[in-house]
Design a protein around this motif. Sequence first.
Motif, short mmCIF file in Angstrom:
data_model
loop_
_atom_site.label_atom_id
_atom_site.label_comp_id
_atom_site.label_asym_id
_atom_site.label_seq_id
_atom_site.Cartn_x
_atom_site.Cartn_y
_atom_site.Cartn_z
N UNK A 193 0.42 -1.26 -0.31
CA UNK A 193 -0.30 0.00 -0.08
C UNK A 193 0.81 1.70 0.01
N UNK A 194 0.94 2.20 -0.87
CA UNK A 194 1.34 3.35 -1.09
C UNK A 194 2.63 3.55 -2.04
N UNK A 230 -7.35 -10.20 7.57
CA UNK A 230 -8.59 -9.37 8.50
C UNK A 230 -7.70 -8.09 8.08
N UNK A 231 -8.21 -6.53 8.33
CA UNK A 231 -7.24 -5.49 9.17
C UNK A 231 -6.15 -5.49 8.69
N UNK A 232 -5.82 -5.68 7.11
CA UNK A 232 -4.60 -5.61 6.36
C UNK A 232 -4.87 -4.06 6.10
N UNK A 233 -5.26 -3.85 4.98
CA UNK A 233 -6.27 -1.78 4.73
C UNK A 233 -6.00 -1.62 5.90
N UNK A 234 -6.34 -1.55 6.79
CA UNK A 234 -6.27 -0.49 7.57
C UNK A 234 -5.24 -0.21 8.40
N UNK A 271 -12.24 5.81 12.98
CA UNK A 271 -12.96 4.93 12.10
C UNK A 271 -12.45 3.22 12.30
N UNK A 272 -11.43 3.16 12.33
CA UNK A 272 -11.37 1.79 12.32
C UNK A 272 -11.20 1.24 13.82
N UNK A 273 -11.20 1.99 15.04
CA UNK A 273 -11.88 2.41 16.58
C UNK A 273 -13.21 1.16 16.29
#
Length: 345
Positions: A193-194, A230-234, A271-273
């Motif tokens: 990512x990025x 799970x949660x990889x993008x975050x 938002x993730x929280x």
Amino acid sequence: MAASKHNKLGAVVIPNWNGEQFLGECLESLLRQTRRPHVIVVDNGSIDTSVELVRRRFPDVTLVELPKNTGFTGGVNAGIRLAMEQKEPFVALLNNDAVAEPGWFAALAGELEANPEAGIITSKITDLSGKKLDSTGEFYTIWGLPFSRGRGETDLARYDHLPDIFAASGGASIYRTSMLEQIGIFDDDFFAYYEDVDISFRAQLRGWRVRFTPKAVVRHRIGATSGKIKGFTTLQTLKNLPLVAYKNVPARLLPSVLPRLWLAHALFFWSAVARGQGGIAVRAVLQSLLLTPKKLWQRRGIQRTRTAAAAAHIGEALLHTLPPDAERLRRFVHPIKFKQNRNTL
């Protein structure tokens, strides 16, 4: 494929991690290319039968096996190093969950050959059906937030006459190896990512241009790899977004970019929280903070070697708006004007 038999038309690197179910179709699409590249598959410690599939069905493909998952950056860097050792003039990257049209590699390489000022060329990427755009390149905003041009749109030809773009999608782009020797390869600390925005940023600061060609078409299974964790993008988003800015944004633009980026980053964190990913969000922020001193040190070299014209170009190229999909952030920043004009912030 042995280097002595290869006629230096360029290479394609495919990073793979447990992608057996779609890797075969990806490699078959490269066998149909009108300009046949040297194909390198880098396996990131897969536990499925990806390696056996390559050996059995694609004996001319160079296979690099890594003992563990080093992410997108670690995987492609291993392939890029090999291509550079073999004196390839260009090296393209292709996601293992993508399918390239027959003229894809010829179009990318041809654009580099025709445009000596260009160091990176990116493709027209659609969804797997070919009915919606996934990317025609990346923009970078004054909020420090990148976004894919055209994502989700159904007018596939809308951007065909707009070759200039800020960054190239790492999933289907080509890089001039002489440029990589100058600016370096992908930053391993990003993992995924990025990292493609980071390398495009560095290229432009050294005076190279990033371009888009609609002649190079790829169909992509969107989210097929990242969706496995799970949660990889975050994790990767919260970790990497600040690092891109810390390394690359010219000093005169930092007062405009950093406060906006920090605000957006804080909103993404909460938002993730709210989604139940608080632990992942905290881990991402801690990792980012630990990497910040290293990125600031790297910044010294990046900014010291930039040209004045390149820094001015960066300032002109930044979009003074929020990404099209940042509606929650837009509502928070300017709720009154949100309904009046979505493109003013």
